[in-house]
Write an enzyme that holds these catalytic residues in place. Structure first.
Site, mmCIF file in Angstrom:
data_model
loop_
_atom_site.group_PDB
_atom_site.id
_atom_site.type_symbol
_atom_site.label_atom_id
_atom_site.label_comp_id
_atom_site.label_asym_id
_atom_site.label_seq_id
_atom_site.Cartn_x
_atom_site.Cartn_y
_atom_site.Cartn_z
ATOM 1 N N LYS A 1 0.837 -1.200 0.000
ATOM 2 C CA LYS A 1 0.000 0.000 0.000
ATOM 3 C C LYS A 1 0.870 1.247 0.000
ATOM 4 O O LYS A 1 1.854 1.329 0.739
ATOM 5 C CB LYS A 1 -0.912 -0.016 1.235
ATOM 6 C CG LYS A 1 -1.938 1.103 1.290
ATOM 7 C CD LYS A 1 -2.833 0.940 2.527
ATOM 8 C CE LYS A 1 -3.915 1.996 2.605
ATOM 9 N NZ LYS A 1 -4.784 1.806 3.809
ATOM 10 N N SER B 1 -9.810 2.256 2.957
ATOM 11 C CA SER B 1 -8.961 3.008 2.058
ATOM 12 C C SER B 1 -8.053 2.135 1.204
ATOM 13 O O SER B 1 -7.542 2.572 0.178
ATOM 14 C CB SER B 1 -8.095 3.972 2.879
ATOM 15 O OG SER B 1 -7.189 3.235 3.724
ATOM 16 N N SER C 1 -9.906 -0.447 6.996
ATOM 17 C CA SER C 1 -9.348 -0.231 5.657
ATOM 18 C C SER C 1 -8.681 -1.439 5.037
ATOM 19 O O SER C 1 -8.321 -1.414 3.860
ATOM 20 C CB SER C 1 -8.363 0.938 5.680
ATOM 21 O OG SER C 1 -9.041 2.145 5.916
#
Length: 527
Positions: free
Chosen positions: A93, A168, A192
């Site tokens: 990420k 997210s 997330s």
């Protein structure tokens, strides 16, 4: 190539050890699929126009990944001892700093920034000899639940390109669900990792707070953020979790405790009788009103499977979870306001000068933050700044922290009668892209109702696929939560239910996913 990219990390390791595959072959197959499904060469113009396919990756690290893969193959050929996941590629990420690659937090504020160092989890990935495929998309600074708030274009759900991939960490979830990577790292502040896993039919784990280092993770809300693994199977998340967990003196919140044996726990759960005697607590407040019918149907079917496998199903109550959303958004936004204050055009990130008038620090800060932050980031900064302001601190932030204490007490009480707690991961399946921009942001925040309480409590949770909803044939997630430092219980119950479900389905859920390349070929990106 198709067969290679659909193998689990555990299967890839077995085939490398037997000599059937090399790490170079595996890494190249995934790179080729990223290019085919994200666009060549991750073209910025197409991405900005929303025409770049899945748009899971913000940066492709092909050259370095293949170099690492070649080194692993050479050492394996010489019979050298290698780490458990050596040669298995991974996506990271783009909130986790990675030396030699851009780390942007999907924000214009950090566009093009190259970190001079690796975060601790990145360093552990390198020590594990795993080729890093690249950095994945997210909501800007991890603020959002749809990955529509990225400054570099939306990410699309591989089950249906007009649907959100969650957020997210939608990029990491899509990377594994869409066969672009067998493993990925994400971060979880209020769901997330787990919510994207639920809506993409993958597996995501939020470990116990402090059990994986946050050093080198761009902070959103420091008391809530936690790095965790993403994969298509429970066993794969267990393997990655073991590889990156452990105490880190560079992280003041890191806890000095032994890393659990998550792989053995997963094997135990998947074995015959592995769930017998396990007490599973159904959270009364998170299993009824407000949840999509198809979500509840799959949830109840999973409970029946657990019961038939010898688990004891009990009902528990967490009365304070009804206040969790309000407390979470006050605490999170307050910490966001504090953490993002350094992006002011003077100390860190982008600098924008005012177009007219004198150049002062105040005017540079205003111009920079106006240009660098997106709408959702600004919304949360404003809310947090207000909650921390003189005269309101006790009424808002202080009260939210009291609710947090009540939530922690409710969890402790529930764990007196249950080994793990269970609920749907999200109230609904993936909704259509654009729905958030058309709706009330505060109403949409309620979609995190099942995930934010565990972050407030600091306890670990796992989300895994429970099937497809009747209404739309989209993935449904089921979430298990364990007491702090008992992450191994998640792998036991997760792997056990996964085995039962796959026996019922006849194959893993992800094998029912439509062909991504065909979806991209037929999809009207201009619609």
């Amino acid at each position: 190539m198709t067969d290679i990219i659909k193998l689990s990390a555990a299967e890839l390791v077995a085939k490398m050890e037997s000599g059937e595959l090399t790490s170079v072959e595996i890494t190249q197959a995934h790179i080729d699929h990223i290019i085919a499904t994200d666009g060549q060469p991750l073209d910025a113009e197409n991405r900005a126009a929303g025409k770049s396919g899945l748009n899971a990756f913000l940066h492709l690290n092909a050259e370095e990944a293949l170099e690492v893969a070649r080194g692993v193959d050479e050492d394996r050929a010489e019979g050298k001892e290698l780490p458990a996941l050596a040669g298995v590629p991974i996506a990271i990420k783009d909130l986790i700093v990675t030396k030699g690659q851009p780390t942007t937090a999907a924000s214009r504020m950090l566009e093009g920034w190259m970190s001079p160092y690796d975060g601790t989890v990145t360093q552990k990935v390198r020590e594990a000899r795993m080729p890093i495929l690249g950095k994945t998309n997210l909501d800007e600074f991890a603020m959002g639940s749809t990955t529509e708030h990225s400054a570099f274009g939306v990410t699309r759900n591989p089950w249906s390109l007009d649907r959100i991939p969650g957020g997210s960490g939608g990029g990491s979830a899509v990377a594994v669900a869409g066969y672009q990577a067998p493993l990925a790292l994400g971060t979880d502040t209020g769901g997330s990792i787990r919510q994207p896993a639920a809506v993409t039919g993958s597996v995501g784990v939020k470990p116990t707070y402090g059990s994986i280092s946050r050093y080198g993770v761009i902070a959103m809300a420091s008391s809530l953020d936690q790095v965790g693994p993403c994969a298509r199977t429970v066993m794969d998340t267990a393997l990655l979790h073991e590889a990156v967990a452990g105490h880190d003196p560079l992280d003041s919140t890191s806890q000095n405790r032994p890393v659990g044996n998550f792989v053995d726990a997963a094997r135990e759960g998947a074995a015959e009788g592995g769930l017998k005697g396990l007490r599973v607590g159904v959270i009364k407040e998170l299993s009824g009103e407000g949840f999509q019918e198809g979500v509840l149907n799959r949830f109840n079917e999973s409970l029946e499977l657990l019961k038939n496998a010898g688990a004891e199903i009990v009902e528990v109550s967490l009365p304070s979870v009804k206040e969790a959303i309000g407390a979470y958004y006050l605490i999170m936004s307050s910490e966001v306001s504090s953490n993002l204050a350094k992006y002011d055009g003077v100390r860190f990130g982008l600098r924008v000068l005012p177009e007219e008038g004198p150049i002062t620090i105040e005017r540079v800060m205003s111009a920079t933050r106006a240009a660098g932050f997106g709408d959702e980031a600004k919304r949360r900064i404003i809310l947090g700044t207000y909650a921390l302001s003189a005269g309101y601190y006790d009424a808002y932030y202080g009260s939210a922290q009291k609710v947090r204490t009540l939530i922690q007490r409710d969890y402790a009480k529930a764990f007196e009668v249950a080994d793990v707690l269970v609920s749907p991961t999200a109230p609904t399946t993936a909704f259509k892209l654009g729905a958030e921009s058309k709706g009330d942001p505060m109403a949409l925040y309620k979609g995190d109702i099942a995930t934010v309480p565990t972050n407030l409590a600091g306890v670990p949770s796992i989300s895994l696929p429970a099937g497809l909803a009747d209404e739309d044939s989209l993935p449904v997630g089921i979430q298990f939560t364990a007491p702090a430092h008992e992450d191994a219980r998640l792998y036991r119950v997760g792997a056990g239910l996964e085995a039962l479900l796959e026996l019922q389905w006849g194959a893993p859920l992800h094998e029912q996913m439509p062909d991504t390349l065909e979806l991209i070929r037929d999809f009207d990106f201009g619609a």
